[in-house]
Design an enzyme around this catalytic site. Structure first.
Site, PDB file in Angstrom:
ATOM      1  N   ASP A  24      85.690  44.980  27.011  1.00  6.38           N
ATOM      2  CA  ASP A  24      86.342  45.939  26.112  1.00  6.38           C
ATOM      3  C   ASP A  24      85.548  46.098  24.809  1.00  6.38           C
ATOM      4  O   ASP A  24      84.834  45.177  24.394  1.00  6.38           O
ATOM      5  CB  ASP A  24      87.773  45.456  25.815  1.00  6.38           C
ATOM      6  CG  ASP A  24      88.634  46.570  25.241  1.00  6.38           C
ATOM      7  OD1 ASP A  24      88.326  47.753  25.463  1.00  6.38           O
ATOM      8  OD2 ASP A  24      89.628  46.250  24.557  1.00  6.38           O
ATOM      9  N   HIS A  41      79.625  53.141  26.451  1.00  7.44           N
ATOM     10  CA  HIS A  41      79.745  52.800  27.878  1.00  7.44           C
ATOM     11  C   HIS A  41      78.356  52.597  28.495  1.00  7.44           C
ATOM     12  O   HIS A  41      78.145  51.676  29.279  1.00  7.44           O
ATOM     13  CB  HIS A  41      80.509  53.890  28.634  1.00  7.44           C
ATOM     14  CG  HIS A  41      81.921  54.069  28.159  1.00  7.44           C
ATOM     15  ND1 HIS A  41      82.757  52.996  27.925  1.00  7.44           N
ATOM     16  CD2 HIS A  41      82.652  55.178  27.864  1.00  7.44           C
ATOM     17  CE1 HIS A  41      83.935  53.448  27.503  1.00  7.44           C
ATOM     18  NE2 HIS A  41      83.895  54.763  27.451  1.00  7.44           N
ATOM     19  N   LEU A 135      75.846  34.843  44.651  1.00  5.28           N
ATOM     20  CA  LEU A 135      76.839  35.131  43.610  1.00  5.28           C
ATOM     21  C   LEU A 135      77.668  36.322  44.093  1.00  5.28           C
ATOM     22  O   LEU A 135      77.124  37.273  44.653  1.00  5.28           O
ATOM     23  CB  LEU A 135      76.123  35.466  42.298  1.00  5.28           C
ATOM     24  CG  LEU A 135      76.950  35.429  41.003  1.00  5.28           C
ATOM     25  CD1 LEU A 135      76.033  35.169  39.815  1.00  5.28           C
ATOM     26  CD2 LEU A 135      77.720  36.695  40.749  1.00  5.28           C
TER      27      LEU A 135
HETATM   28  C1  IPE Z   1      91.113  47.454  29.732  1.00  9.71           C
HETATM   29  O1  IPE Z   1      90.705  48.027  28.528  1.00  9.71           O
HETATM   30  C2  IPE Z   1      90.401  48.076  30.877  1.00  9.71           C
HETATM   31  C3  IPE Z   1      88.956  47.892  30.923  1.00  9.71           C
HETATM   32  C4  IPE Z   1      88.182  47.232  30.120  1.00  9.71           C
HETATM   33  C5  IPE Z   1      88.354  48.517  32.047  1.00  9.71           C
HETATM   34  P1  IPE Z   1      91.516  49.171  27.793  1.00  9.71           P
HETATM   35  O2  IPE Z   1      90.747  49.504  26.582  1.00  9.71           O
HETATM   36  O3  IPE Z   1      91.814  50.274  28.729  1.00  9.71           O
HETATM   37  O4  IPE Z   1      92.885  48.418  27.442  1.00  9.71           O
HETATM   38  P2  IPE Z   1      94.008  48.769  26.375  1.00  9.71           P
HETATM   39  O5  IPE Z   1      94.408  50.174  26.599  1.00  9.71           O
HETATM   40  O6  IPE Z   1      93.412  48.584  25.024  1.00  9.71           O
HETATM   41  O7  IPE Z   1      95.088  47.769  26.632  1.00  9.71           O
HETATM   42  C1  IPE Z   2      86.060  49.338  27.698  1.00 12.39           C
HETATM   43  O1  IPE Z   2      85.772  49.829  26.442  1.00 12.39           O
HETATM   44  C2  IPE Z   2      85.544  50.231  28.797  1.00 12.39           C
HETATM   45  C3  IPE Z   2      86.589  50.927  29.552  1.00 12.39           C
HETATM   46  C4  IPE Z   2      87.873  50.821  29.382  1.00 12.39           C
HETATM   47  C5  IPE Z   2      86.110  51.820  30.568  1.00 12.39           C
HETATM   48  P1  IPE Z   2      86.724  50.872  25.726  1.00 12.39           P
HETATM   49  O2  IPE Z   2      86.306  52.249  26.107  1.00 12.39           O
HETATM   50  O3  IPE Z   2      88.152  50.555  25.993  1.00 12.39           O
HETATM   51  O4  IPE Z   2      86.384  50.621  24.211  1.00 12.39           O
HETATM   52  P2  IPE Z   2      87.410  50.626  22.994  1.00 12.39           P
HETATM   53  O5  IPE Z   2      88.457  49.586  23.316  1.00 12.39           O
HETATM   54  O6  IPE Z   2      87.977  51.995  22.885  1.00 12.39           O
HETATM   55  O7  IPE Z   2      86.573  50.237  21.820  1.00 12.39           O
HETATM   56 MG    MG Z   3      89.523  49.409  25.065  1.00  9.80          MG
END
Ligand code: IPE
Ligand code: IPE
Ligand code: MG
Length: 256
Positions: A24, A41, A135
């Site tokens: 995240d 990303h 792995l």
């Molecule tokens: C969880 O992250 C999903 C992934 C990292 C793929 P999100 O960014 O979607 O989670 P919330 O919405 O903050 O809980």
């Molecule tokens: C996690 O990073 C990747 C996915 C959920 C695909 P985020 O896109 O949720 O990044 P933040 O949390 O908005 O910074």
């Molecule tokens: Mg996120």
């Protein structure tokens, strides 16, 4: 079948056998740099490569990465499309490397929602790496923990319809082989980058006794040094699985 932490006490080593990560913070990493979220990303893919290598070197056997949740479809259409494109490109580019590195790739989640081209790439990648076992890399895509428990229940009931009339027979042992992570032991360590302290519908069943580690570091910045720090923290944990500390220490001494 792999041991369940609620039915028996798993063996515990210094290095997690199974590491599960919520990657995240990509969006915030990019926004802080005045870049579009999608740039975060793209950078996140580099972290995947780095962490995969570091896990291989550390002796982790199963690495499970949350790439796209069943709730991430709620994001703006542009961002969802970019994430899908990135998934396709990464598979096209990386799968041959996984084959030579002895890494087995699996995708868990409801892949039926993806474009047919992506579905075939996934099937092909899983087939090409199916003989590897150095792995086990698993990408959770369109994955939700609740979806997983529901689909497992549906599959079990389809196979054993008589259970509806004998609900007392319905057991953990019968259900877990149908969960999408049934090939792996339960995660020993969970890491969530990006500062949030929640599970966000990841492996809700499997994380029952997993050690949970949260770090402020955004996923694109997460590297081997951060991983080593998480492993050091993991080594300091006393995994009791419901026992007392004295029992846990005694069991460890017995097994030496
Ligand atoms: C969880 O992250 C999903 C992934 C990292 C793929 P999100 O960014 O979607 O989670 P919330 O919405 O903050 O809980
Ligand atoms: C996690 O990073 C990747 C996915 C959920 C695909 P985020 O896109 O949720 O990044 P933040 O949390 O908005 O910074
Ligand atoms: Mg996120």
């Amino acid at each position: 079948m792999t041991a369940s932490s609620t039915l028996s006490i798993p063996t515990v080593g210094d290095v997690p056998r199974h590491l599960a990560i919520i990657m995240d913070g990509n969006g915030r990493w990019a926004t802080r740099r005045y870049l579009p979220r999608t740039a975060g990303h793209a950078r996140g893919v580099q972290s995947v490569r780095r962490i995969l290598r570091a896990c291989g070197e550390a002796g982790v056997q199963y690495l499970t990465l949350f790439a796209f949740s069943s709730e991430n479809w709620r994001r703006p259409q542009d961002e969802v499309s970019l994430l899908m494109r990135l998934f396709v490109q990464t598979l096209e580019k990386e799968v041959d490397k996984l084959v030579t590195q002895g890494i087995r790739l699996r995708i868990v989640g409801d892949v039926s929602a993806f474009e047919p081209a992506l579905q075939s790439l996934i099937a092909e990648a899983e087939k090409k790496t199916a003989h590897n076992d150095r792995l086990h890399l698993t990408i959770a895509a369109n994955y939700g923990g609740r979806w997983d428990i529901l689909q497992a229940t549906r599959r079990l009931l389809a196979k054993r319809p008589e259970l509806i009339k004998q609900p007392q027979e319905f057991s953990e042992d019968l259900l877990t082989p149908h969960l999408s992570m049934s090939f792996a032991p339960e995660p020993d360590l969970f890491i969530r980058t990006g500062g949030e302290q929640r599970i966000s519908n990841f492996l809700i069943w499997q994380l029952a006794y997993t050690e949970l580690y949260f770090t402020e570091t955004f996923w694109p910045d997460f590297d081997a040094k951060h991983l080593a720090k998480a492993f050091e923290w993991y080594r300091s944990r006393e995994r009791r699985f419901g026992r007392t500390s004295a029992q846990t220490v005694a069991a460890q001494t017995d097994s030496i």
